[in-house]
Every structure is written in structure tokens, then in C-alpha cells.
Design a protein around this motif. Structure first.
Motif, PDB file in Angstrom:
ATOM      1  N   ASN A 234     -29.288  52.486  14.927  1.00 12.27           N
ATOM      2  CA  ASN A 234     -28.784  53.543  15.717  1.00 12.27           C
ATOM      3  C   ASN A 234     -29.463  53.091  17.191  1.00 12.27           C
ATOM      4  O   ASN A 234     -28.825  53.457  18.132  1.00 12.27           O
ATOM      5  CB  ASN A 234     -29.682  54.762  15.407  1.00 12.27           C
ATOM      6  CG  ASN A 234     -29.703  55.962  16.165  1.00 12.27           C
ATOM      7  OD1 ASN A 234     -28.619  56.595  16.316  1.00 12.27           O
ATOM      8  ND2 ASN A 234     -30.932  56.063  17.055  1.00 12.27           N
ATOM      9  N   ARG A 235     -30.627  52.407  17.396  1.00 13.93           N
ATOM     10  CA  ARG A 235     -31.334  51.680  18.681  1.00 13.93           C
ATOM     11  C   ARG A 235     -30.091  51.051  19.271  1.00 13.93           C
ATOM     12  O   ARG A 235     -29.834  50.967  20.528  1.00 13.93           O
ATOM     13  CB  ARG A 235     -32.372  51.086  18.494  1.00 13.93           C
ATOM     14  CG  ARG A 235     -32.951  50.776  19.839  1.00 13.93           C
ATOM     15  CD  ARG A 235     -34.427  50.322  19.214  1.00 13.93           C
ATOM     16  NE  ARG A 235     -34.467  48.941  18.574  1.00 13.93           N
ATOM     17  CZ  ARG A 235     -35.262  48.554  17.855  1.00 13.93           C
ATOM     18  NH1 ARG A 235     -36.382  49.069  17.297  1.00 13.93           N
ATOM     19  NH2 ARG A 235     -35.081  47.136  17.087  1.00 13.93           N
TER      20      ARG A 235
ATOM     21  N   ARG B 138     -19.939  58.467  16.539  1.00 13.45           N
ATOM     22  CA  ARG B 138     -21.314  58.519  15.720  1.00 13.45           C
ATOM     23  C   ARG B 138     -21.929  59.763  15.200  1.00 13.45           C
ATOM     24  O   ARG B 138     -22.327  59.755  14.122  1.00 13.45           O
ATOM     25  CB  ARG B 138     -22.343  57.844  16.853  1.00 13.45           C
ATOM     26  CG  ARG B 138     -23.708  57.500  16.433  1.00 13.45           C
ATOM     27  CD  ARG B 138     -24.881  57.059  17.401  1.00 13.45           C
ATOM     28  NE  ARG B 138     -24.944  58.196  18.564  1.00 13.45           N
ATOM     29  CZ  ARG B 138     -26.086  57.667  19.158  1.00 13.45           C
ATOM     30  NH1 ARG B 138     -26.735  56.868  18.915  1.00 13.45           N
ATOM     31  NH2 ARG B 138     -26.366  58.853  20.243  1.00 13.45           N
ATOM     32  N   THR B 139     -21.788  60.621  16.250  1.00 15.25           N
ATOM     33  CA  THR B 139     -22.210  61.895  15.905  1.00 15.25           C
ATOM     34  C   THR B 139     -21.275  62.420  14.682  1.00 15.25           C
ATOM     35  O   THR B 139     -21.950  63.118  13.823  1.00 15.25           O
ATOM     36  CB  THR B 139     -21.983  63.122  17.020  1.00 15.25           C
ATOM     37  OG1 THR B 139     -22.899  62.573  18.085  1.00 15.25           O
ATOM     38  CG2 THR B 139     -22.343  64.305  16.802  1.00 15.25           C
TER      39      THR B 139
ATOM     40  N   SER C 103     -17.533  55.382  26.165  1.00 15.64           N
ATOM     41  CA  SER C 103     -18.951  55.925  25.844  1.00 15.64           C
ATOM     42  C   SER C 103     -18.865  57.233  25.066  1.00 15.64           C
ATOM     43  O   SER C 103     -19.540  57.430  24.153  1.00 15.64           O
ATOM     44  CB  SER C 103     -19.755  56.140  27.218  1.00 15.64           C
ATOM     45  OG  SER C 103     -21.016  56.673  26.977  1.00 15.64           O
TER      46      SER C 103
ATOM     47  N   LYS D 169     -34.648  57.267  16.454  1.00 18.30           N
ATOM     48  CA  LYS D 169     -34.428  56.744  17.553  1.00 18.30           C
ATOM     49  C   LYS D 169     -34.904  55.085  17.516  1.00 18.30           C
ATOM     50  O   LYS D 169     -34.425  54.283  18.352  1.00 18.30           O
ATOM     51  CB  LYS D 169     -35.174  57.565  18.619  1.00 18.30           C
ATOM     52  CG  LYS D 169     -36.564  57.134  18.704  1.00 18.30           C
ATOM     53  CD  LYS D 169     -37.346  58.014  19.861  1.00 18.30           C
ATOM     54  CE  LYS D 169     -38.777  58.015  19.734  1.00 18.30           C
ATOM     55  NZ  LYS D 169     -39.107  56.470  20.234  1.00 18.30           N
TER      56      LYS D 169
ATOM     57  N   GLN E 162     -27.248  53.093  20.645  1.00 12.72           N
ATOM     58  CA  GLN E 162     -27.869  53.888  21.849  1.00 12.72           C
ATOM     59  C   GLN E 162     -27.914  52.949  23.158  1.00 12.72           C
ATOM     60  O   GLN E 162     -27.492  53.206  24.141  1.00 12.72           O
ATOM     61  CB  GLN E 162     -29.081  54.481  21.470  1.00 12.72           C
ATOM     62  CG  GLN E 162     -29.593  55.221  22.511  1.00 12.72           C
ATOM     63  CD  GLN E 162     -28.795  56.680  22.824  1.00 12.72           C
ATOM     64  OE1 GLN E 162     -28.105  57.209  21.842  1.00 12.72           O
ATOM     65  NE2 GLN E 162     -28.731  56.821  24.108  1.00 12.72           N
ATOM     66  N   ASN E 163     -28.178  51.512  22.798  1.00 14.96           N
ATOM     67  CA  ASN E 163     -28.539  50.818  23.789  1.00 14.96           C
ATOM     68  C   ASN E 163     -27.190  50.490  24.535  1.00 14.96           C
ATOM     69  O   ASN E 163     -26.852  50.300  25.720  1.00 14.96           O
ATOM     70  CB  ASN E 163     -28.853  49.499  23.459  1.00 14.96           C
ATOM     71  CG  ASN E 163     -30.430  49.704  23.507  1.00 14.96           C
ATOM     72  OD1 ASN E 163     -31.331  50.459  23.890  1.00 14.96           O
ATOM     73  ND2 ASN E 163     -31.115  48.637  22.537  1.00 14.96           N
TER      74      ASN E 163
ATOM     75  N   GLU F  42     -20.109  58.024  21.277  1.00 17.82           N
ATOM     76  CA  GLU F  42     -20.982  59.102  21.094  1.00 17.82           C
ATOM     77  C   GLU F  42     -20.260  59.962  19.748  1.00 17.82           C
ATOM     78  O   GLU F  42     -21.098  60.693  19.204  1.00 17.82           O
ATOM     79  CB  GLU F  42     -21.260  59.743  22.425  1.00 17.82           C
ATOM     80  CG  GLU F  42     -22.192  61.203  22.086  1.00 17.82           C
ATOM     81  CD  GLU F  42     -23.527  60.874  21.362  1.00 17.82           C
ATOM     82  OE1 GLU F  42     -24.084  61.678  20.621  1.00 17.82           O
ATOM     83  OE2 GLU F  42     -24.116  59.660  21.969  1.00 17.82           O
TER      84      GLU F  42
ATOM     85  N   GLU G 121     -25.944  53.420  26.627  1.00 19.78           N
ATOM     86  CA  GLU G 121     -26.754  53.281  27.988  1.00 19.78           C
ATOM     87  C   GLU G 121     -26.367  52.332  28.958  1.00 19.78           C
ATOM     88  O   GLU G 121     -26.107  52.553  30.086  1.00 19.78           O
ATOM     89  CB  GLU G 121     -28.264  53.214  27.573  1.00 19.78           C
ATOM     90  CG  GLU G 121     -28.813  54.478  26.985  1.00 19.78           C
ATOM     91  CD  GLU G 121     -30.461  54.083  26.655  1.00 19.78           C
ATOM     92  OE1 GLU G 121     -30.541  53.077  26.581  1.00 19.78           O
ATOM     93  OE2 GLU G 121     -31.051  55.003  25.943  1.00 19.78           O
TER      94      GLU G 121
END
Length: 791
Positions: free
Chosen positions: A258-259, A47-48, A40, A253, A262-263, A44, A266
Motif C-alpha cells: 500500500n505504501r 485501488r479503493t 492518479s 499506511k 501511495q507513493n 486511486e 503522490e
């Protein structure tokens, strides 16, 4: 070496199997923390970094056609720091080795000759292999990595694209990636056939000229100033692009790629919390029981230590060090395995999401905190036994423990004491005399079963989702998307194609729904009443007929808008800027959302125009043939061809990548939990009842009967754990399904008998393996040594 240190080493070696079982269970918890948290955080971080270096936009908008001069007006909106415009167009492509036409999404690269704001770079394309497109090139392109790998393409190869009825040869010079397409998709589907869908970055002049968009754009990206108010900028952008067919601006978002990322993160967070909880509970239980039994068997040694002047604190730390050694071994093993597993998981996400620079890096900060919690929880399980050792008085410790007080048990009160074989009565009485330990032992085996069944149920749920979506809701053989809306008379054209037995039409128009201060921008889908190829279907696979009037909303959309059936919503038609009021005819609890549906004729009346279609669904009597695909290639209005069968196959391939790793892991660690619980339970029972079992051997009981007495208790507890494990597995699967749920999709709670049976068999076989290890020990009982009486 001090005396207590030598004693600790001897104790650890003597009970090395039990120490190893505790360490293995704890290692499972550590592994899940290291692997899942590391994956994870790696996602992150990558991606960032990629968003920053690639200048990923903050706001996005698609429209029909707007002049380049509009970019200056958008740039003047307060809060806008940078504007980038481009042309994006889906076209048919001929893929070598693929019989059906593929879909290529042409994306215009920035051109310095355009000047002004249109030349500013947002969502920068990175060249992963090969070279970038030459400034003056007319037919050079970059293609996406997934498509290139699936079709074995690379720099130097060529593609043929059908653009506005003309065939254009595109020369591949490199493999590219962009932050707005980390997840590659067609139409927001759950899966995509990587062989038949390509992202193609091409020179602006090529894309604009071939699509008739010179001096215009249809795709917009913005970067905002640090102090900008996104909501205000969204409204301002919408007001400017609305007259040009704007489909509603969205923030980062809500951007699809991107969604999806993000999913995924999560979901990793949900699993990263849930799985270690199982291992923490079991390792704490095992540490407590093993140290408790060690203290009970060393009462005399504790008395001697205290008689020689060792303090209560020293004695307590000595026995706590026993559990601490198991913790240290578990952490070391778990970190090593976790890094390997984390790299494997990160590799799977690298294939799916294509984030440049993505590699596994352990999150040492979060991992240290988690490891601290795991260690404290495990040591806490041994604290009660350690406290008992510390507070034991020397004189009391020199005495044998008081025998258990005799009382009639349930077996005797039911009158069954004399009807069963002796060894069966002894097994049942052993369980009833220690109800707490028996219950915890059964719960440990049940936890192993529940973890496996719950984790594998996620894949059952995914298969249910894809089955409901593409086997019940969609039943077409091919889906044909159009460049723009066409009259419904096109049905006859498709019906005449080779092998076509049925045709249904659908249309999607961009709208913004409003109700009571809430708003959502999406596509309003019109489908035919009584259709059999595209049907409305709920989470349970039940089909619904689209009503002749009114709109049908998915449950998540209805919740977001705070509407119920018979309420009225405002529908803003984004292509014409007109607003209508429509009654909500029904709310559909479906898996993929948010969606809004209308009957195709009612949708046309709402738009105030004749019936049109943007998609055709074809049912074929046999697999599609080359003449059919050739005919589709010649149709000027066809923008893409999708195959339901190929999409299902692509989904299966995508699921298989993660399923293999997950199955191996959950089977391995569930087996470790089951072996640890059963082996320690039997080992403790042997140490407690060694004198009793040896006495039975002397009295004439066979090795098999003595083994049945020792292991029968564990076997009954393992069998009793199966229904409890089913219940816990169902609850765990429900927790995971709820944790994975989002506004975009709902994960069903699926109870597949085969999954639970598989988990039960694995756990019972692991328990049987632990029993076999202990049975060998009963066969080697030293009767003389066991029956010796302490002086």
C-alpha cells in the motif's frame, strides 16, 4: 454570418501558424493534466475498489509462531471486527529455464476445516486466469501474474519447491492476485527479478504441514470496526503476539504494498502540478504577444469599427475571441492526446502494481477545474492587448504609432557601434530596444529546456539511487537468506562453495526503537566491521565504517525519533520482549530508509546471545555456475538466493518502461514550446519590421543578410536561454526531488551533464527549425507591397 465573424475567420486563417503554436503549447498543459490526473485518479479508484472487494486489512502483524487459539483472544480486542490468520513461508523453487534457484513466497489459503476466526477471509485472493484451488487439493496452487508472465507459465504447468529439505511438485491451476501484494517484493528492495520471485497461494494443509505449522500461524491481518481507535488496537495486538515472536503490528499506511502505491500517486500529484505550470506561463505569454501585435497592426481597422458604431465591449470581445479560439483548439487537442498518454501511463502502472480492474478513466471533475485555470490564465495573457484595443480612440487609431524615440544604446556607449557589421548592430539594437520582450522570449526557450532537463533528471536520480545502493553499498555477487538465524560458523560452509572468494554475514532482528515519546518498528541490521560487500553509504556515495559500539540511524529515522548523535534510545527486542538502552553513535544520511545498523558482534551482545547470521553475501571470482546453485539447493537452511546483477537488470527493465514514454513526451512538448516561442517572436518581428527589411533589400542587402537580421535576434535569445534553462532545470529537478521524497527514500538532486546537453541540443534544434520556417518567408518578401505607403 456577421461582419466581425468573417473578419475573425480571415484573421485566424492569416495567422494560422501562430494560432496553432499557441494551441499546441496549451495542448501540452492540457495533456499533462488529463494524463497525470487521470492516471492518479484511475489508480486511486482501482485501488479503493479492489481493497473493498478484496477486504484489504487495516492492521497487519508477523510473528514466529502462535497457536490458532490466539485468534480468538485477538478478536475479543475492542474495535476488532474481523481476524484472519495464515502461514507465510519463503522457500526455494526451481524455475524452468533459470539456472539459479528462485524464491517462492508460500501463502496459505483459508481453510474451512480450520474453523473459527482462522477461516475468515481478509486479503481475498482473486483468480485472474484459470480456476481456484480445489477444496481437497493437496498440491494445487495459484501463482502471481508477474512471475507467470516472465516465465511463460499458466494453468497446467508445474513448479518444484524445496520445503524443509523436501522437494514438492506444485501444480499451477490459476493466476492470482491479492490486495496485500499489489507490489511484489523480496525484502523491501527497490526492484525484484520477476523471473526469480513468485507469490504462491497454496492450500493451508500443504503449507502448514510442509513447514511444521499445523495448528499455528505466523501472519495476522485484522479489519477494524468503523469507530475503532487504531492506536489502541495496535498496542493491544502487540501485547498479545509479543511472546510469540511478534515483530510489531503496523497499520495500513505502513503496509509495504500500500505504501508503494501511495507513493506513486503522490509523485503523480507532484508532476501533475509542476508540468502544467510551464505550459500555462508560455501559452499566456504567447497569447499576449500575438494578440498585442494583431491589435497594433489593425489600428486602422479598429478605428473604422468604432466609427461604424461598434462598442468598446464588442471590439474587446472580437479580439478576445481570437485567443479563445486558440484555447479551444488547445483543449480539444490536449484532451485527445492526454487520453492516449494516460492509457499508456496507466498501462505501465498496471504492469508494476497489478491492480485488477485498473484502466484509464479521465477525472472529469478535477480536469474541468484544471482546464478552467489553464483557459483563464491563457486568456489573461491577452487581456492587456484587448483592453488596449477597446480603449483606443478612433481618431488616435487612424494615426500611425509614434516612432520610437532615438537614444544611444549600450552598444553605442561602449564604442562598438562602428566596429561590427551593420546586420550585427541591427540585431543587438533590436534586442536592447525591447528588453522586456527579449527577456520573456529567452525565458520561454529556457522554460522548455528546464522542463526537459528537470524531468529527465529524475531518471538520473533513480540511476544514482540504484547505483549507490547496489554498486557502492552492496558489492556481493549473490545474497543468501536463511530460514532462521544460524551460527556465524556457517561462513566456512559458504567459503567452500565453488567459485566463492569472499563471504560476509549479516543479521536482521525485529526491534522497536523509542525516544522521547516517539517510536518506530523496524529491523536492526548487524553488519561486519571492515566489510567490503555490505557497506554503509551516504547519499553522495561515501562509505562509512560501522562503529564497534552503538547504533547508526538513518537521518529520516533519527528525525522521526528526534535524536542526535550521543543520544540514548530504547531498543525493545521484539523476539524476546527485552529492552536495552543504546547510544546513537552516528546518523547516516542515506537514500533508502528508515534503517538502523550495528556492528554484528555488538548486535549479538545486545541480544544477549552468541553471534548469529540471517544473510550471507558471497563474492565470486566468475559468474555463478550450475554446481554452485546445485550446492545451494541442497542446503537445508537456505531460504532464498538473490543475484545483485539480476536485480540491477530488473531495475533497468522497470525504469525503461516509463522512461521511453516520458522521454518522447518531454522532447515533443519542449520542442513545441521552443518552436512556439521562437516562431512567434520572429513572426512578430517580421510584421513590425517588414518595411525596414524590404527597404534593406532595395538598398542591396541580400536575402541571407536580411534573414540574419530577422533571425539573428531569435538565435541570440535562444543561445542566451541555455544557461538560464540550466539554472531553471536545476531548480525544477530540485523541486521534483523534494516532492518525491518520503520517509522511505530520499531522491538525490543529480546534475548530469549529458542530460542537460541533450536538452540543450533538442531545444536549439527546435529553435533552428522554427527559424528555418521564418527564413523562407523573408525570401518571399513582396518588396512593392511592403513599401506601399498608406493613403
Amino acid at each position: 454570418m456577421k461582419a466581425l465573424q468573417r473578419k475573425l475567420l480571415r484573421d485566424l486563417w492569416r495567422t494560422r501558424a501562430q494560432v496553432a503554436s499557441i494551441a499546441a503549447v496549451l495542448a501540452g498543459g492540457v495533456m499533462t493534466v488529463v494524463a497525470l490526473r487521470g492516471t492518479s485518479s484511475s489508480l486511486e479508484r482501482a485501488r479503493t475498489e479492489y481493497y473493498a472487494t478484496g477486504h484489504f486489512g487495516d492492521l497487519f502483524a508477523t510473528l514466529t509462531r502462535a497457536p490458532d487459539a490466539l485468534a480468538e483472544r485477538i478478536a475479543a480486542i475492542p474495535g476488532v471486527a474481523r481476524v484472519a490468520t495464515r502461514v507465510v513461508k519463503d522457500v526455494l523453487i526451481d524455475v524452468p529455464g533459470l539456472d539459479r534457484p528462485g524464491v517462492g513466497r508460500l501463502i496459505a489459503l483459508p481453510s474451512a476445516r480450520r474453523g473459527g476466526f482462522a477461516g475468515q477471509e481478509i486479503n481475498v485472493v482473486r483468480v485472474l486466469r484459470g480456476r481456484s484451488v480445489a477444496p481437497d487439493a493437496e498440491s494445487e496452487v495459484l501463482v502471481s501474474g508477474r512471475f507467470a508472465e516472465a516465465n511463460h507459465l499458466g494453468p497446467g504447468d508445474s513448479l518444484v519447491a524445496v520445503i524443509n529439505e523436501r522437494r514438492a511438485v506444485l501444480h499451477v491451476v490459476g493466476i492470482g492476485s491479492a490486495p496485500d501484494y499489489l507490489y511484489e517484493e523480496v525484502g523491501g528492495g527497490m526492484a525484484v527479478d520477476e523471473r526469480a520471485f513468485a507469490l504462491i497461494w497454496a492450500p493451508h494443509d500443504l503449507v502448514a504441514g510442509a513447514t511444521g505449522m499445523r495448528g499455528a500461524f505466523n501472519d495476522l491481518s485484522l479489519e477494524l470496526a468503523p469507530d475503532a481507535r487504531q492506536a489502541g488496537v495496535l498496542v493491544a495486538v502487540d501485547s498479545l503476539v509479543a511472546r510469540y515472536g511478534g515483530r510489531g503490528a503496523i497499520g495500513r499506511k505502513d503496509q509495504l504494498s500500500n505504501r508503494v502505491v501511495q507513493n506513486e500517486m503522490e509523485q503523480l500529484a507532484v508532476m501533475g502540478f509542476a508540468f502544467p505550470a510551464f505550459f500555462v506561463a508560455i501559452s499566456a505569454f504567447l497569447a499576449g504577444t500575438v494578440v498585442s501585435r494583431l491589435v497594433a497592426t489593425e489600428r486602422g481597422q479598429i478605428a473604422i469599427m468604432k466609427a461604424f458604431g461598434y462598442s468598446d465591449r464588442t471590439v474587446a470581445l472580437h479580439y478576445l475571441a481570437y485567443a479563445a479560439t486558440a484555447v479551444a483548439l488547445g483543449i480539444a487537442l490536449g484532451i485527445g492526446v492526454g487520453v492516449v498518454v494516460g492509457r499508456a501511463y496507466t498501462g505501465v502502472y498496471g504492469v508494476i502494481l497489478r491492480i485488477p480492474g485498473l484502466r484509464f478513466r479521465a477525472d472529469w471533475g478535477a480536469m474541468s477545474m484544471a482546464l478552467g485555470i489553464l483557459s483563464v490564465a491563457t486568456l489573461a495573457g491577452a487581456v492587456r492587448a484587448v483592453r488596449a484595443a477597446a480603449t483606443l480612440h478612433p481618431a488616435q487609431a487612424m494615426q500611425e504609432p509614434a516612432p520610437a524615440r532615438y537614444r544611444m544604446l549600450l552598444l553605442d556607449r561602449l564604442g562598438m557601434g562602428t566596429r561590427l557589421p551593420a546586420w550585427v548592430r541591427m540585431v543587438l539594437r533590436g534586442i536592447e530596444r525591447r528588453p522586456t520582450r527579449s527577456l520573456l522570449g529567452a525565458a520561454g526557450v529556457a522554460a522548455a529546456l528546464a522542463m526537459m532537463a528537470g524531468a529527465l533528471s529524475l531518471y538520473d536520480a533513480s540511476n544514482r539511487m540504484i547505483g549507490v545502493q547496489f554498486r557502492v553499498g552492496h558489492r556481493e555477487t549473490l545474497g543468501i537468506s536463511m530460514i532462521s538465524a544460524v551460527p556465524v560458523s556457517v561462513r566456512a560452509t559458504f567459503a567452500r562453495l565453488p567459485g566463492v572468494t569472499s563471504v560476509e554475514l549479516s543479521r536482521a532482528i525485529p526491534v522497536r526503537l523509542r525516544h522521547d515519546g516517539h517510536a518506530r518498528t523496524l529491523a536492526l541490521t548487524g553488519i561486519e566491521s571492515g566489510g567490503r560487500l555490505y557497506r554503509l553509504v551516504d547519499v553522495d556515495g561515501r562509505t562509512r565504517e560501522v562503529p564497534p559500539d552503538g547504533v547508526v540511524l538513518s537521518s529520516s529515522l533519527a528525525e522521526a525519533l528526534d535524536v542526535r548523535p550521543r543520544d540514548t534510545v530504547e531498543v525493545e527486542l521484539l523476539e524476546t520482549l527485552e529492552t536495552r538502552r543504546v547510544v546513537v553513535a552516528d546518523v547516516l544520511d542515506e537514500l533508502m530508509s528508515p534503517n538502523a545498523y550495528m556492528e554484528l558482534g555488538a548486535q549479538s551482545r545486545l541480544a544477549g546471545e552468541k553471534a548469529m547470521a540471517t544473510t550471507a553475501y558471497l563474492l565470486l571470482a566468475a559468474p555463478p555456475t550450475a554446481p554452485l546453485f546445485a550446492a545451494l539447493r541442497e542446503m537445508p537452511r537456505v531460504a532464498g538466493v538473490s543475484s545483485r546483477g539480476e536485480m540491477l537488470a530488473a531495475f533497468d527493465r522497470m525504469m525503461a518502461r516509463g522512461f521511453r514514454i516520458t522521454t518522447v513526451l518531454v522532447v515533443t512538448f519542449a520542442s513545441i514550446i521552443a518552436v512556439g516561442v521562437v516562431y512567434n517572436g520572429a513572426r512578430i518581428a517580421l510584421s513590425e519590421r517588414g518595411r525596414e527589411l524590404a527597404s534593406l533589400r532595395v538598398l542591396g542587402f541580400t536575402t541571407r543578410e536580411v534573414g540574419a537580421i530577422l533571425l539573428g535576434e531569435q538565435a541570440l535569445l535562444a543561445l542566451a536561454a541555455v544557461p538560464l534553462g540550466w539554472l531553471l532545470g536545476w531548480l525544477f529537478a530540485g523541486y521534483l526531488a523534494k516532492g518525491f521524497e518520503s520517509e522511505q527514500f530520499k531522491v538525490p538532486l543529480v546534475t548530469h551533464a549529458g542530460t542537460y546537453l541533450f536538452a540543450s541540443v533538442v531545444v536549439l534544434l527546435a529553435s533552428a527549425g522554427a527559424g528555418a520556417l521564418m527564413y523562407r518567408r523573408t525570401a518571399r518578401l513582396d518588396l512593392v507591397a511592403v513599401l506601399k505607403t498608406r493613403e
